[in-house]
Design a protein around this motif. Structure first.
Motif, short mmCIF file in Angstrom:
data_model
loop_
_atom_site.label_atom_id
_atom_site.label_comp_id
_atom_site.label_asym_id
_atom_site.label_seq_id
_atom_site.Cartn_x
_atom_site.Cartn_y
_atom_site.Cartn_z
N LEU A 206 60.46 36.74 40.85
CA LEU A 206 61.77 37.37 40.19
C LEU A 206 62.64 37.64 41.27
CD1 LEU A 206 62.61 38.34 37.42
CD2 LEU A 206 61.95 40.59 38.23
N TYR A 207 63.95 37.06 41.01
CA TYR A 207 64.89 37.16 41.87
C TYR A 207 66.30 37.02 40.92
CZ TYR A 207 68.10 36.09 45.79
OH TYR A 207 68.97 35.99 46.65
N TYR B 57 57.62 26.59 37.05
CA TYR B 57 56.05 27.31 37.39
C TYR B 57 55.29 26.15 38.16
CZ TYR B 57 51.07 27.92 36.29
OH TYR B 57 49.53 28.24 36.19
N SER B 58 55.33 24.73 37.69
CA SER B 58 55.08 23.70 38.88
C SER B 58 55.51 23.86 40.28
CB SER B 58 55.24 22.25 38.45
OG SER B 58 54.65 22.34 36.81
N LEU B 59 56.80 24.11 40.47
CA LEU B 59 57.56 24.23 41.68
C LEU B 59 56.96 25.54 42.13
CD1 LEU B 59 60.90 22.85 40.87
CD2 LEU B 59 59.24 21.76 42.13
N TYR C 105 55.07 34.47 32.65
CA TYR C 105 54.60 35.93 33.10
C TYR C 105 54.38 35.61 34.51
CZ TYR C 105 51.61 39.68 34.52
OH TYR C 105 51.14 40.72 35.12
N SER C 106 53.58 34.32 34.98
CA SER C 106 53.26 34.18 36.46
C SER C 106 54.52 34.06 37.29
CB SER C 106 52.40 32.80 36.22
OG SER C 106 52.51 32.23 37.50
#
Lengths: 155, 155, 155
Positions: free
Chosen positions: B153-154, B93-95, B146-147
């Motif tokens: 999404l990949y 998330y941070s990246l 979720y974020s």
């Protein structure tokens, strides 16, 4: 803020991020499964959890263990024991610049094997379903570890 | 050595690093709490640990379980089960380049909820204190997941 | 694909990757050790695992616990409790640009201490062998956490 675009534009890292998020969310579901069985079967480990179902001696009878709860807890611990190495080794593997299709193959097999492992544990399916699912996931992590240590060993 | 300054100049990653270090240090404190209760209450799981308190049959009586020790161990395991997803999902998330103030909100609530969870487990506080602390931390991790999956999404 | 060469050319991160892979592979070995003891001693936690050794009541006698299996499981859980903080704090420490020789010292002592801890747990060696190994690894992680929070605190 620094521009991290080059990092998250990396397709292997994006794929690792998606599969990791899915498998960690699956692992988190085990906590809710434990809570579900504890509440529906009234099986608690802590006196304060049983307190709402009765007072004094009446509450004590809910401080017990139950096979359904223990089964979920074993599946959860097995998840932890296997997903932690996948997290650490998988992240470093993703940063080591592997081929995209090879990396995707590793991530997909691992996530599939762990989801199958959970199903085999909770239904439960007869052995060797769970054992095979375990060893497939185990093998994927070892394969990434081997690839890392062969190419990038630095001691 | 390569210059990683752009990476650690990223403020979200710096914040993630600080909050992660704090919550992992808190989790490590659980090991010392277990050791403290084992030594003061003379409750051991391994014969070699009990050996300094007596010999032969005398030492065997210390190979038992105790509610204070088991309580710390359950709190420790619950930490592991919740901090591991936070580590993996939080790092990705941070990246992924989130808004700094949103990211800080996630990290602060998670760390606060887990510290409150430990207090509620060890004192112990009556329910639903511990249950609420658990679900707040759980919700923060799910919100980051979720974020991540919505934007990146990949598969 | 984006070029991550600058990241994995970083020598501290390469060293972290190698030591992390080694210690996670060691932790994964604990799963196979548990499986080995479960199969050779016929000690199972799940009815479906015991099914191949007998039917009905005959299989139930294998649903028991055994000191060798429990010992490996305690060693495995202790690994998880200590390697997870090392993973999280060590990765952030590696990204924070530490001196290469200082970082190598941390990684080498941690990996050595954890391998010695496993040996001391499984043989077993008399205390304080295992206790010292535990605290050396614990101290290494705390030292990296201190270095991170002193230089990079961002709350």
């Amino acid at each position: 803020m620094a521009n991290l675009t080059p990092l998250m534009d990396n397709e292997v890292l994006k794929a690792f991020g998606s599969y990791t998020t899915i498998i960690l969310a699956k692992m988190m579901f085990m906590s809710t499964a434990t809570a579900f069985f504890r509440l529906t079967k009234k099986v608690f480990a802590n006196p304060e959890d049983a307190a709402s179902f009765g007072k004094g001696e009446n509450a004590k009878k809910y401080l017990r263990s139950d096979e359904s709860v223990e089964r979920v807890r074993r599946a959860h611990l097995n998840d932890l024991e296997n997903i932690v190495p996948f997290l650490g080794i998988g992240l470093l593997y993703s940063l080591s610049g592997p081929d995209l299709s090879t990396a995707l193959l590793h991530f997909r097999i691992f996530v599939g094997a762990r989801i199958y492992h959970t199903m085999a544990y909770l239904l439960p399916l007869p052995q060797p379903n769970r054992g095979l699912a375990f060893f497939v996931g185990f093998g994927v992590t070892l394969s990434m570890a081997y690839s890392l240590l062969r190419n990038k060993l630095y001691l």
